[in-house]
Design a protein around this motif. Structure first.
Motif, short mmCIF file in Angstrom:
data_model
loop_
_atom_site.label_atom_id
_atom_site.label_comp_id
_atom_site.label_asym_id
_atom_site.label_seq_id
_atom_site.Cartn_x
_atom_site.Cartn_y
_atom_site.Cartn_z
N LEU A 109 52.36 -17.34 -22.55
CA LEU A 109 52.08 -18.19 -21.39
C LEU A 109 51.68 -19.59 -21.83
CD1 LEU A 109 51.67 -18.51 -18.33
CD2 LEU A 109 49.35 -17.65 -18.63
N ARG A 110 50.88 -19.71 -22.88
CA ARG A 110 50.46 -21.03 -23.36
C ARG A 110 51.63 -21.80 -23.98
NH1 ARG A 110 45.45 -20.36 -27.22
NH2 ARG A 110 45.49 -22.62 -27.02
N GLU A 111 52.51 -21.08 -24.66
CA GLU A 111 53.66 -21.74 -25.28
C GLU A 111 54.65 -22.26 -24.24
OE1 GLU A 111 55.29 -18.79 -27.81
OE2 GLU A 111 53.74 -18.98 -29.37
N ARG A 112 54.75 -21.57 -23.11
CA ARG A 112 55.69 -21.97 -22.07
C ARG A 112 55.02 -22.73 -20.94
NH1 ARG A 112 59.93 -16.81 -21.79
NH2 ARG A 112 60.45 -16.88 -24.03
N PRO B 119 47.12 -24.75 -22.40
CA PRO B 119 48.53 -24.76 -22.78
C PRO B 119 48.83 -25.89 -23.77
CG PRO B 119 48.26 -25.73 -20.62
CD PRO B 119 46.91 -25.22 -21.02
N GLN B 120 50.01 -25.81 -24.36
CA GLN B 120 50.43 -26.82 -25.31
C GLN B 120 50.87 -28.09 -24.57
OE1 GLN B 120 53.87 -27.94 -25.89
NE2 GLN B 120 54.47 -26.93 -23.98
N TRP B 121 51.00 -29.19 -25.29
CA TRP B 121 51.42 -30.46 -24.68
C TRP B 121 52.45 -31.20 -25.53
CZ3 TRP B 121 50.45 -34.49 -27.97
CH2 TRP B 121 49.47 -34.29 -28.96
N GLU B 122 52.86 -30.59 -26.67
CA GLU B 122 53.82 -31.29 -27.52
C GLU B 122 55.24 -31.24 -26.96
OE1 GLU B 122 51.71 -29.04 -28.55
OE2 GLU B 122 50.36 -30.01 -29.99
N LEU B 123 55.62 -30.09 -26.37
CA LEU B 123 56.98 -29.92 -25.85
C LEU B 123 56.95 -30.08 -24.34
CD1 LEU B 123 59.92 -29.22 -26.45
CD2 LEU B 123 59.34 -26.80 -26.18
N SER B 124 57.67 -31.09 -23.84
CA SER B 124 57.65 -31.39 -22.41
C SER B 124 58.51 -30.37 -21.66
CB SER B 124 58.18 -32.81 -22.16
OG SER B 124 58.15 -33.12 -20.79
N PRO B 125 58.14 -30.04 -20.41
CA PRO B 125 58.91 -29.04 -19.66
C PRO B 125 60.26 -29.57 -19.22
CG PRO B 125 57.19 -29.97 -18.27
CD PRO B 125 56.96 -30.51 -19.65
#
Length: 426
Positions: free
Chosen positions: A67-70, A204-210
């Motif tokens: 869930l955090r990765e996505r 959650p992560q913030w490096e990869l934008s949705p």
């Protein structure tokens, strides 16, 4: 904590006594089973069913990690054109702000899992290996993680505070034991069958934008063969002699006869007019009450919405034949109505109107849910005919025009003396 007048000055201090909990590994916990907690929506349950491999603590940790990765960290809406970026984004180099709705209701959390499922069904997600779709802050993800834990049978709670240490570099911690506002975060704690509570980081992560684009239609795999245009010679048919034997009346008979439609439309129109004349006033009363209820419920100010919900409760009792005592408090009126949650509505309305605390939209929505139940309770206590009369009653509209009771002024002391002397002479 309250600070005395004047605030803190140099040399002031205070001591805080607390118990530091053990840093247990949530992967070692065992689910005690369903504890009757709040369950998530359909999208959350479907997402858990598709990705959960079991109900152990390790399976829960794997789900939260996925869930955090996505997910994607965000704390608000996109700034206006030309406005400066939020201050908190300066600590995240290369961060791209994505709009995020506020609140952590069940509907808001279920929308996050709906976005995840839609992205997972998108064929381009597998091509780009980018499944990031759920956007929100750590508090919203903490609620989502708690609902996921409940789905696997773990009691869970959401904790808001600061962390002194953390094994996750993406979680804010206090520097040298000094906690500031920027260190405030939220996380989830789950309980195992042995009673131990363990913390799970949910930021959650913030490096990869949705990637929130809509799936587009693929090009066909089988190429259609394009043939060159050909011109074939067309031989015109032989001319057919026109039969002039048919007169004009025969030609008109061949058309569609709609003469039967006019009597039906006329009867239907007259019937509709009679129904509107007979039942139109009653229908207008029902519509007026619905519009009044809608205006009260959708007031942008939660305090006004709660006050309007109390008025709706009182009006429902008045239309049902209850006569509220005049100049009475909300609790006194609720005791007269004697409904299951009347006293709760009275207390909540008093707090919303007279308290200085902030009233949220979720509190107003919950207040109106109870009001709807109480309105049904008031009508169920009567027969079918009484319910119909209550639906078209105008008493709730006219109660504001009823005269207020006036208190009789006690006679003046000189008047009492005159009356006493009059009785003596008589």
């Amino acid at each position: 904590m309250q600070i005395a007048g004047g605030g803190l000055v140099s040399g002031d201090g205070y001591e805080l006594t607390a118990i530091e909990s053990n840093d247990d590994d949530p992967a070692t916990l065992t689910a005690p089973g369903d504890d009757g907690g709040v369950s998530g929506g359909d999208n959350l349950r479907r997402w858990v069913d598709e990705h959960a491999t079991g109900t152990s603590g390790a399976d829960l940790v794997a789900l939260i990690r996925l869930l955090r990765e996505r997910g994607y960290l965000s704390h608000g809406l996109a700034p206006a054109a030309g406005a400066a970026a939020p201050v908190w984004t300066k600590d995240l180099p290369g961060y791209q702000l994505q709009p995020s709705a506020s609140g952590h209701s069940l509907a808001r959390i279920d929308t996050m899992f709906q976005r995840l499922l839609e992205r997972e069904d998108d064929p381009r997600a597998q091509t780009t290996n980018n499944y990031v779709a759920a956007v929100g802050d750590d508090e919203q993800f903490a609620v989502a993680a708690a609902l996921v834990a409940h789905q696997l049978g773990f009691p869970a709670r959401v904790v808001v505070g600061t962390r002194l240490t953390s094994s996750d570099p993406g979680v804010a911690t206090c520097q040298a034991g000094e906690c500031r506002a920027r260190d405030l975060s939220a996380w989830t704690e789950v309980q195992g069958s042995d009673g131990r509570w363990a913390a799970i980081d949910v930021t959650p992560q913030w490096e990869l934008s949705p990637s929130l684009e809509v799936t587009q239609q693929r090009d066909p795999e089988n190429v259609t063969e394009v043939r060159p245009d050909t011109v074939d010679e067309v031989v015109p048919p032989d001319p057919v002699q026109e039969d002039n034997a048919l007169n004009d009346d025969d030609k008109r008979d061949e058309g569609l006869d709609l003469a039967w439609l006019w009597p039906i439309l006329r009867v239907a129109g007259i019937s509709l007019l009679v129904v509107l004349i007979l039942f139109g006033p009653f229908l207008a009363i029902v519509v007026a009450k619905a519009l009044r209820r809608r205006g009260r419920r959708r007031d942008p100010d939660p305090r006004v919405a709660i006050a309007g919900g109390w008025d709706e409760y009182v009006d429902a009792g008045v239309d049902a034949g209850r006569e509220p005592p005049r100049s009475s408090t909300r609790r006194e009126l609720a005791e007269v109505y004697d409904t299951p949650s009347g006293l709760q509505l009275a207390d909540d309305a008093d707090r919303a109107v007279f308290s200085s605390r902030t009233v949220t939209a979720d509190e107003a929505s919950e207040f109106w849910r109870i009001v709807d139940e109480e309105r049904r309770s008031l009508t169920r206590q009567r027969g079918w005919w009484r319910r119909v009369r209550a639906a078209v009653s105008l008493r709730s509209f006219l109660r504001f025009f009823a005269p207020r009771p006036t208190r009789r002024r006690p006679p003046h002391r000189d008047e009492r003396g005159k009356r006493q002397r009059r009785r003596e002479t008589t």
